[in-house]
Design a protein around this motif. Structure first.
Motif, PDB file in Angstrom:
ATOM      1  N   VAL B  11       0.861  -1.158   0.000  1.00  0.00           N
ATOM      2  CA  VAL B  11       0.000   0.000   0.000  1.00  0.00           C
ATOM      3  C   VAL B  11       0.911   1.226   0.000  1.00  0.00           C
ATOM      4  N   GLU B  12       0.628   2.128  -0.925  1.00  0.00           N
ATOM      5  CA  GLU B  12       1.467   3.319  -1.107  1.00  0.00           C
ATOM      6  C   GLU B  12       2.954   2.959  -1.132  1.00  0.00           C
ATOM      7  N   ASP B  13       3.287   1.991  -1.949  1.00  0.00           N
ATOM      8  CA  ASP B  13       4.673   1.546  -2.159  1.00  0.00           C
ATOM      9  C   ASP B  13       5.338   0.910  -0.951  1.00  0.00           C
ATOM     10  N   LYS B  14       4.587   0.702   0.102  1.00  0.00           N
ATOM     11  CA  LYS B  14       5.155   0.020   1.260  1.00  0.00           C
ATOM     12  C   LYS B  14       4.698  -1.435   1.218  1.00  0.00           C
ATOM     13  N   GLU B  15       5.663  -2.346   1.155  1.00  0.00           N
ATOM     14  CA  GLU B  15       5.295  -3.745   1.056  1.00  0.00           C
ATOM     15  C   GLU B  15       4.827  -4.265   2.418  1.00  0.00           C
ATOM     16  N   ILE B  16       3.620  -4.822   2.439  1.00  0.00           N
ATOM     17  CA  ILE B  16       3.074  -5.325   3.699  1.00  0.00           C
ATOM     18  C   ILE B  16       3.020  -6.847   3.706  1.00  0.00           C
ATOM     19  N   LEU B  17       2.594  -7.428   2.616  1.00  0.00           N
ATOM     20  CA  LEU B  17       2.617  -8.887   2.518  1.00  0.00           C
ATOM     21  C   LEU B  17       3.831  -9.278   1.674  1.00  0.00           C
ATOM     22  N   ARG B  18       4.639 -10.176   2.231  1.00  0.00           N
ATOM     23  CA  ARG B  18       5.906 -10.495   1.556  1.00  0.00           C
ATOM     24  C   ARG B  18       6.026 -11.983   1.229  1.00  0.00           C
ATOM     25  N   GLY B  19       5.046 -12.505   0.510  1.00  0.00           N
ATOM     26  CA  GLY B  19       5.135 -13.899   0.087  1.00  0.00           C
ATOM     27  C   GLY B  19       4.341 -14.828   0.983  1.00  0.00           C
ATOM     28  N   ILE B  20       3.011 -14.708   0.906  1.00  0.00           N
ATOM     29  CA  ILE B  20       2.143 -15.566   1.719  1.00  0.00           C
ATOM     30  C   ILE B  20       1.766 -16.805   0.914  1.00  0.00           C
ATOM     31  N   ASN B  21       1.847 -17.956   1.552  1.00  0.00           N
ATOM     32  CA  ASN B  21       1.344 -19.191   0.958  1.00  0.00           C
ATOM     33  C   ASN B  21       0.349 -19.791   1.931  1.00  0.00           C
ATOM     34  N   LEU B  22      -0.837 -20.120   1.409  1.00  0.00           N
ATOM     35  CA  LEU B  22      -1.868 -20.652   2.304  1.00  0.00           C
ATOM     36  C   LEU B  22      -2.808 -21.549   1.508  1.00  0.00           C
ATOM     37  N   GLU B  23      -3.090 -22.724   2.060  1.00  0.00           N
ATOM     38  CA  GLU B  23      -4.041 -23.644   1.431  1.00  0.00           C
ATOM     39  C   GLU B  23      -5.153 -23.922   2.425  1.00  0.00           C
ATOM     40  N   VAL B  24      -6.376 -23.582   2.059  1.00  0.00           N
ATOM     41  CA  VAL B  24      -7.520 -23.858   2.932  1.00  0.00           C
ATOM     42  C   VAL B  24      -8.489 -24.752   2.159  1.00  0.00           C
ATOM     43  N   LYS B  25      -8.778 -25.928   2.741  1.00  0.00           N
ATOM     44  CA  LYS B  25      -9.686 -26.853   2.036  1.00  0.00           C
ATOM     45  C   LYS B  25     -11.114 -26.684   2.553  1.00  0.00           C
ATOM     46  N   ALA B  26     -12.053 -27.125   1.737  1.00  0.00           N
ATOM     47  CA  ALA B  26     -13.462 -27.062   2.145  1.00  0.00           C
ATOM     48  C   ALA B  26     -13.643 -27.830   3.451  1.00  0.00           C
ATOM     49  N   GLY B  27     -14.450 -27.289   4.314  1.00  0.00           N
ATOM     50  CA  GLY B  27     -14.721 -27.934   5.595  1.00  0.00           C
ATOM     51  C   GLY B  27     -13.744 -27.564   6.694  1.00  0.00           C
ATOM     52  N   GLU B  28     -12.700 -26.806   6.347  1.00  0.00           N
ATOM     53  CA  GLU B  28     -11.672 -26.492   7.355  1.00  0.00           C
ATOM     54  C   GLU B  28     -11.854 -25.099   7.970  1.00  0.00           C
ATOM     55  N   VAL B  29     -11.310 -24.986   9.185  1.00  0.00           N
ATOM     56  CA  VAL B  29     -11.210 -23.668   9.811  1.00  0.00           C
ATOM     57  C   VAL B  29      -9.730 -23.370  10.044  1.00  0.00           C
ATOM     58  N   HIS B  30      -9.276 -22.261   9.527  1.00  0.00           N
ATOM     59  CA  HIS B  30      -7.892 -21.846   9.743  1.00  0.00           C
ATOM     60  C   HIS B  30      -7.869 -20.575  10.571  1.00  0.00           C
ATOM     61  N   ALA B  31      -6.951 -20.527  11.502  1.00  0.00           N
ATOM     62  CA  ALA B  31      -6.776 -19.290  12.267  1.00  0.00           C
ATOM     63  C   ALA B  31      -5.469 -18.646  11.846  1.00  0.00           C
ATOM     64  N   ILE B  32      -5.520 -17.332  11.663  1.00  0.00           N
ATOM     65  CA  ILE B  32      -4.275 -16.603  11.392  1.00  0.00           C
ATOM     66  C   ILE B  32      -4.068 -15.634  12.542  1.00  0.00           C
ATOM     67  N   MET B  33      -2.952 -15.849  13.233  1.00  0.00           N
ATOM     68  CA  MET B  33      -2.664 -15.021  14.403  1.00  0.00           C
ATOM     69  C   MET B  33      -1.398 -14.220  14.134  1.00  0.00           C
ATOM     70  N   GLY B  34      -1.177 -13.228  14.940  1.00  0.00           N
ATOM     71  CA  GLY B  34       0.039 -12.454  14.762  1.00  0.00           C
ATOM     72  C   GLY B  34      -0.048 -11.150  15.513  1.00  0.00           C
ATOM     73  N   PRO B  35       1.109 -10.565  15.775  1.00  0.00           N
ATOM     74  CA  PRO B  35       1.115  -9.293  16.503  1.00  0.00           C
ATOM     75  C   PRO B  35       0.537  -8.166  15.632  1.00  0.00           C
ATOM     76  N   ASN B  36       0.282  -7.029  16.274  1.00  0.00           N
ATOM     77  CA  ASN B  36      -0.211  -5.869  15.524  1.00  0.00           C
ATOM     78  C   ASN B  36       0.778  -5.502  14.426  1.00  0.00           C
ATOM     79  N   GLY B  37       0.257  -5.123  13.288  1.00  0.00           N
ATOM     80  CA  GLY B  37       1.113  -4.667  12.197  1.00  0.00           C
ATOM     81  C   GLY B  37       1.776  -5.787  11.425  1.00  0.00           C
ATOM     82  N   SER B  38       1.358  -7.014  11.661  1.00  0.00           N
ATOM     83  CA  SER B  38       2.021  -8.109  10.962  1.00  0.00           C
ATOM     84  C   SER B  38       1.441  -8.313   9.559  1.00  0.00           C
ATOM     85  N   GLY B  39       0.287  -7.706   9.300  1.00  0.00           N
ATOM     86  CA  GLY B  39      -0.307  -7.807   7.953  1.00  0.00           C
ATOM     87  C   GLY B  39      -1.598  -8.605   7.919  1.00  0.00           C
ATOM     88  N   LYS B  40      -2.160  -8.910   9.097  1.00  0.00           N
ATOM     89  CA  LYS B  40      -3.368  -9.745   9.162  1.00  0.00           C
ATOM     90  C   LYS B  40      -4.551  -9.104   8.421  1.00  0.00           C
TER      91      LYS B  40
END
Lengths: 438, 248
Positions: B11-40
């Motif tokens: 956003v505005e030339d500031k890189e926030i996400l730096r190579g996310i890989n994620l696979e979510v299958k049908a029927g699953e629940v995934h939690a993404i946790m992380g400190p403030n400012g991590s890009g959630k």
């Protein structure tokens, strides 16, 4: 010959053509003198700083309507509030159309200014009210007064509740290459009486039109007057509307102005208080684009204690359109406990659109509540994303936001069918169809 | 269901996400946790298609279809739903009218007729009961003057109405007291099925007691730095985010 000269030289011929009483002749003569001195307003005047009539005045307007151009009801039905029964005062190219009208003298007078000005039985009313609050030193009002002849005359006697709304509609047919019309309306609402009035000016083709209208409204003690102005004309039509409202104690008067069309539209709306416990409401929605221009110039003159005024104007400007809001609240020294509120919110949808907003508060009393707020913004990106993320496409999301933005004004329309109509016009303006009314 | 490959976003030339890989299958629940400012929140906005984020690299697939170039509404029509951390107030539009518009626009996009009014009312009644929402609430302006709890409950109500394939809950637990949290979580659990998937974004483990994840991922500095089962959430709660920060 420019338009001013044309009007001045037409004046004598005009007076020969219409019936003249001595009083009326004096009023008209005085008025034409004032117009001669002042001429059309220019941008040099503070009140006209943002609205220029120059381009419009270059048209070679016919100033006398020549003949009535008949219209069939089917052709113009859509401009009426045809879902309900109404009284109708209809003009075609400035001339009364008895065929399209539905007037009455049964318990209330809904008829013509031309007959009120000349018939003895209306003399007393005319003497008491005609040209009494219209501004004498205003050049355009004077111009209208000089040529005052035709328009709506409405007299609601005391304790009478008008049984249906009254529509005043002026059609222009394009019979003339360019037409100037100057309707003059007088509306007297007696003690405890009530009335709803809808006014509309509509051109039926693209020949230029200039309408310079003056309406005087008198609301007596405890009267209720709701006045709706629908301005959705073609983009070659120009309107200068001068409305003057005088209120007596305990009366309620509201004017809603819906400005969606036209080329140049100027609304001069003036409220004067002549008693205590008066309530005045001035509301408007402006939605324009292209090169359209709408100027709201309002005045609420608080002269008596314990009165309220509420102003709420919403504007949405797209394309290279321009808007002006100049809202003046004047509170005299005697007008203690005044509660005056003024709100003007604007959204600019394009980089080329402009709004000039100027609240003016002149307060000479010390115990008053006066507030005003003015905002100019763009479309809220977060709200747009929120709605889009729910599956609402950009155009519809934008429309929904604009609806919501205008809703405060729409919701106070007291005639449900009119509210529906305004909703539909707004949907059309925004290019969407909505499955519900907000 | 959802497949994210090497996602980079700025956003505005500031890189926030730096190579996310994620696979979510049908029927699953995934939690993404992380400190403030991590890009959630950025991740959730990017999946939903917010325009101010520029995807500079990588791809997002929903059921095998690349949705990276689609407008937010098109993603919604395909079944993506984002429960906002800060739901936007829209004065003048009632909850009911908003939902009517959303559902009918979605149907229009799929070539379906508008939902008949009685069917719509029935659906609204059914789903509002699920979230224990008072009917008066539905005629109020969307989110205007709602308490934090009401806003979040309203988000899940919308989710229930729209029945998405992929629901992303962005900090849905923030600002909720324990009763509201239970109602919201209960609503989400009832909507879960073998055909849909839920991504829960949260700072705290608390919500995960109610919406139990199959997988937990830790986001830090725009990357997923750790993945595991639900026990990872407890470990994080115990050790705090400093543990992650010190390792990375």
């Amino acid at each position: 010959m420019d338009l001013k000269e044309k009007l001045l030289s037409s004046f004598m011929a005009f007076e020969e053509r219409v019936d003249v009483t001595a009083d009326l002749h004096n009023i008209r003569t005085e008025a034409i003198k004032n117009f001669e001195n002042k001429g059309f307003p220019s941008k040099k005047e503070e009140a006209w700083k943002y609205t220029s009539l120059n381009a419009v005045l270059k048209n070679d307007f016919s100033v006398f309507p020549k003949k009535e151009n008949a219209l069939s009801y089917a052709e113009v039905k859509k401009y009426f509030l045809h879902e309900i029964d109404t009284y109708k005062i209809v003009f075609i190219d400035g001339i009364f159309s008895s065929f399209l009208s539905s007037t009455t003298h049964d318990g209330l007078d809904v008829c013509l200014m031309s007959s009120a000005l000349t018939k003895p039985k209306y003399k007393e009313v005319i003497d008491t009210y005609f040209n009494k609050i219209a501004k004498k030193d205003d050049s355009l009002t004077s111009l209208n007064t000089a040529f005052a002849h035709e328009g709506a005359f409405i007299n609601i006697p005391k304790n009478k509740i008008a049984d249906k709304p009254i529509e005043i509609i002026s059609f222009s047919t394009g019979n003339e290459a360019a037409l100037m019309v100057q309707p003059r309306n007088l509306i007297v609402v007696g003690k405890n009486a009530q009335v709803h009035i809808i006014e509309r000016h509509q051109s039926l083709n693209s020949n230029p039109v200039l309408t310079n209208a003056v309406t005087e409204i008198f609301a007596h003690e405890n009267a209720n007057v709701d006045y709706y102005k629908i301005q959705n004309d073609v983009q070659t039509a120009n309107l200068i509307d001068n409305t003057y409202i005088s209120q007596k104690r305990d009366s309620n008067a509201s004017v809603h102005t819906f400005s969606f069309g036209g080329n140049i539209t100027r609304n001069n709306l003036n409220f004067f208080h002549e008693g205590e416990n008066i309530d005045s409401t001035l509301k408007g929605i402006t939605i324009i684009g292209d090169k359209q221009h709408v100027d709201h110039y309002t005045l609420v003159h608080h002269a008596q204690p314990n009165c309220e005024s509420h102003q709420n104007y919403k504007g949405i400007f797209d394309g290279s359109s321009t808007g002006v809001f100049n809202g003046k609240i004047f509170v005299e020294k005697e007008a203690q406990k005044t509660d005056a509120f003024q709100q003007n919110n604007n959204v600019l949808l394009s980089d080329k659109a402009t709004i000039n907003a100027k609240p003016q508060l002149e307060i000479f009393a010390d115990d008053v509540k006066c507030s005003h707020g003015c905002t100019i913004g763009q479309l809220d990106d977060d709200a747009m994303f929120y709605m889009q993320s729910r599956g609402i496409p950009q155009k519809e999301a934008k429309a929904l936001l604009m609806y919501a933005f205008s809703n405060e004004v729409i919701e106070s329309i007291k005639i449900p069918e009119l509210k529906n109509r305004i909703n539909k016009i707004i949907a059309m303006k925004l290019g969407v169809s909505m499955g519900f009314d907000l | 269901m959802l497949s994210i490959k090497n996602l980079h976003a700025s956003v505005e030339d500031k890189e926030i996400l730096r190579g996310i890989n994620l696979e979510v299958k049908a029927g699953e629940v995934h939690a993404i946790m992380g400190p403030n400012g991590s890009g959630k929140s950025t991740l959730s906005s990017v999946i939903a298609g917010k325009e101010e984020y520029e995807v500079t690299d990588g791809e997002i697939f929903l059921e095998g279809e690349d949705i990276g170039e689609l407008a937010p509404e098109e993603r919604a029509h395909k079944g993506v739903f984002l429960s906002f951390q800060y739901p936007v107030e829209i004065p003048g539009v009632s909850v009911t009218n908003f939902m009517k518009t959303a559902i009918n626009e979605s149907r229009k996009a799929k070539g379906l007729e508008e939902m008949p009014a009685n069917e719509m009312l029935k659906l609204i009644r059914e789903k509002s009961e699920l979230l224990e929402i008072d009917r008066k609430f539905l005629s109020r302006s969307l989110n205007e003057g709602f308490s934090g709890g009401e806003k979040k409950r309203n988000e899940i109500f919308q989710m229930a109405m729209l029945e998405p394939k992929l629901a992303i809950l962005d900090e849905t637990d923030s600002g909720l007291d324990i009763d509201a949290l239970r109602i919201v979580a209960n609503g989400v659990n009832k909507l879960r099925s073998k055909d849909n998937a839920v991504v829960v974004i949260t700072h705290y483990q608390r919500l995960l007691d109610y919406i139990v994840p199959d997988y937990v991922h830790v986001l830090y500095n725009g990357k997923i730095v750790k993945s595991g089962g639900k026990e990872l959430a407890y470990e994080l709660e115990e050790k705090g985010y400093d543990w992650i920060k010190s390792e990375n």
